[in-house]
Design a protein around this motif. Structure first.
Motif, PDB file in Angstrom:
ATOM      1  N   GLN A   1      26.902 -12.552 -28.417  1.00 45.24           N
ATOM      2  CA  GLN A   1      28.011 -11.969 -27.669  1.00 45.24           C
ATOM      3  C   GLN A   1      28.916 -13.056 -27.097  1.00 45.24           C
ATOM      4  OE1 GLN A   1      25.664  -9.404 -25.032  1.00 45.24           O
ATOM      5  NE2 GLN A   1      26.632  -7.618 -25.947  1.00 45.24           N
TER       6      GLN A   1
ATOM      7  N   LYS B   1      32.939 -13.920 -28.227  1.00 48.36           N
ATOM      8  CA  LYS B   1      33.681 -13.273 -27.136  1.00 48.36           C
ATOM      9  C   LYS B   1      35.186 -13.257 -27.369  1.00 48.36           C
ATOM     10  CE  LYS B   1      33.787 -17.481 -24.235  1.00 48.36           C
ATOM     11  NZ  LYS B   1      35.216 -17.619 -23.974  1.00 48.36           N
TER      12      LYS B   1
ATOM     13  N   ARG C   1      35.134 -16.329 -32.725  1.00 46.36           N
ATOM     14  CA  ARG C   1      35.075 -15.191 -33.626  1.00 46.36           C
ATOM     15  C   ARG C   1      34.445 -15.684 -34.927  1.00 46.36           C
ATOM     16  NH1 ARG C   1      41.223 -12.591 -32.950  1.00 46.36           N
ATOM     17  NH2 ARG C   1      41.250 -12.657 -30.662  1.00 46.36           N
TER      18      ARG C   1
ATOM     19  N   GLN D   1      33.204  -0.287 -19.670  1.00 55.23           N
ATOM     20  CA  GLN D   1      33.052  -1.583 -20.322  1.00 55.23           C
ATOM     21  C   GLN D   1      31.627  -2.100 -20.192  1.00 55.23           C
ATOM     22  OE1 GLN D   1      36.071  -3.956 -18.441  1.00 55.23           O
ATOM     23  NE2 GLN D   1      37.693  -3.257 -19.799  1.00 55.23           N
TER      24      GLN D   1
ATOM     25  N   GLU E   1      29.435  -0.109 -22.518  1.00 58.23           N
ATOM     26  CA  GLU E   1      29.648  -0.538 -23.896  1.00 58.23           C
ATOM     27  C   GLU E   1      28.957  -1.868 -24.173  1.00 58.23           C
ATOM     28  OE1 GLU E   1      33.381  -1.776 -26.845  1.00 58.23           O
ATOM     29  OE2 GLU E   1      33.750  -0.773 -24.933  1.00 58.23           O
ATOM     30  N   GLN E   2      29.032  -2.781 -23.205  1.00 57.59           N
ATOM     31  CA  GLN E   2      28.398  -4.083 -23.367  1.00 57.59           C
ATOM     32  C   GLN E   2      26.883  -3.941 -23.435  1.00 57.59           C
ATOM     33  OE1 GLN E   2      29.504  -6.910 -20.374  1.00 57.59           O
ATOM     34  NE2 GLN E   2      28.645  -8.645 -21.472  1.00 57.59           N
TER      35      GLN E   2
ATOM     36  N   TYR F   1      36.771 -11.876 -29.645  1.00 60.99           N
ATOM     37  CA  TYR F   1      37.228 -10.559 -30.076  1.00 60.99           C
ATOM     38  C   TYR F   1      37.749  -9.722 -28.909  1.00 60.99           C
ATOM     39  CZ  TYR F   1      35.126 -11.221 -34.716  1.00 60.99           C
ATOM     40  OH  TYR F   1      34.817 -11.674 -35.971  1.00 60.99           O
ATOM     41  N   LYS F   2      37.265 -10.002 -27.725  1.00 61.43           N
ATOM     42  CA  LYS F   2      37.661  -9.230 -26.554  1.00 61.43           C
ATOM     43  C   LYS F   2      38.686  -9.965 -25.698  1.00 61.43           C
ATOM     44  CE  LYS F   2      33.272  -6.754 -26.365  1.00 61.43           C
ATOM     45  NZ  LYS F   2      32.086  -6.400 -25.546  1.00 61.43           N
ATOM     46  N   GLU F   3      39.241 -11.064 -26.220  1.00 56.94           N
ATOM     47  CA  GLU F   3      40.252 -11.834 -25.502  1.00 56.94           C
ATOM     48  C   GLU F   3      41.562 -11.821 -26.283  1.00 56.94           C
ATOM     49  OE1 GLU F   3      37.246 -15.108 -23.421  1.00 56.94           O
ATOM     50  OE2 GLU F   3      38.398 -15.661 -25.199  1.00 56.94           O
TER      51      GLU F   3
END
Length: 208
Positions: free
Chosen positions: A61, A65, A136, A18, A21-22, A67-69
């Motif tokens: 980002q 964020k 988003r 992770q 990727e970040q 999108y990742k929650e």
């Protein structure tokens, strides 16, 4: 290696992937912002802009964020059995999002009402649900529906009402440039959709 050791290694590997990727995403965004500034005619090597691509990448980002929650992770067992059947309303939840058409902000407030069906949720979690979907690229109409549907799916209430009022910078800073314009959207599910009295009550309380 013990099972516990394998589990620790799996967690470490997942966290390492992770982070990698970040970092990769941040580098890609940083390069993209450098290109944008260059195309605008700016000198990306001048003092004021030396770190702007990196700062802009980190800001984007954060602003996306959501999108990742997920709603499931946000609720985190904060749903409780409760024999309460009257309306619950949380007003004035601050909203910040990005318009997917121009990538400029829109912001305002969200009001969420629901009628419990033997279940209630920690009040702060409603604000967290707003964050999941607002962080988003969005259009206000879809955002309103997503919030209502997420509450309905999580709580299975007798009804859900969501009202969103927001100002869009794509109307204020560009285009028609109407600085006082605001957009209001609503989503009514269950009893709020079928019973005009409840709908009027929710709207009156939200706008009080």
């Amino acid at each position: 290696m013990s099972r516990s050791g394998h589990e620790d290694l799996d967690v470490f590997t997942e966290e390492h992937d992770q982070q990698g990727e970040q970092r990769s995403s941040s580098v890609c965004l940083e390069e993209a912002y450098s290109c944008i500034l260059h195309q605008l005619g700016e000198d990306v090597e001048r003092e004021g802009l030396l770190k702007t691509p990196l700062r802009a990448a980190k800001a984007m980002q954060f602003l996306t964020k959501g999108y990742k929650e997920s709603v499931h992770d946000v609720l985190n067992d904060a749903i409780f059995d409760e024999n309460h059947e009257e309306m619950v309303l949380v007003r004035d939840i601050e909203l910040f999002s990005l318009c997917e058409h121009h990538l400029v902000p829109f912001f305002g407030k969200v009001h969420i009402a629901y009628i419990p069906n033997k279940k209630v949720v920690g009040l702060s979690k409603l604000a967290r649900i707003v964050e999941v979907f607002s962080r988003r690229l969005q259009v206000q109409e879809r955002l309103t529906s997503q919030i209502a549907e997420a509450v309905a799916e999580a709580l299975e209430p007798a009804g859900v009402a969501v009202l969103v009022q927001a100002a869009h910078m794509c109307m204020v800073m560009r285009g028609v440039q109407k600085i006082n314009a605001s957009t209001v959207t609503s989503a009514m599910l269950g009893r709020f959709n079928h019973e005009p009295r409840l709908r009027r009550e929710a709207l009156a309380l939200a706008n009080n």
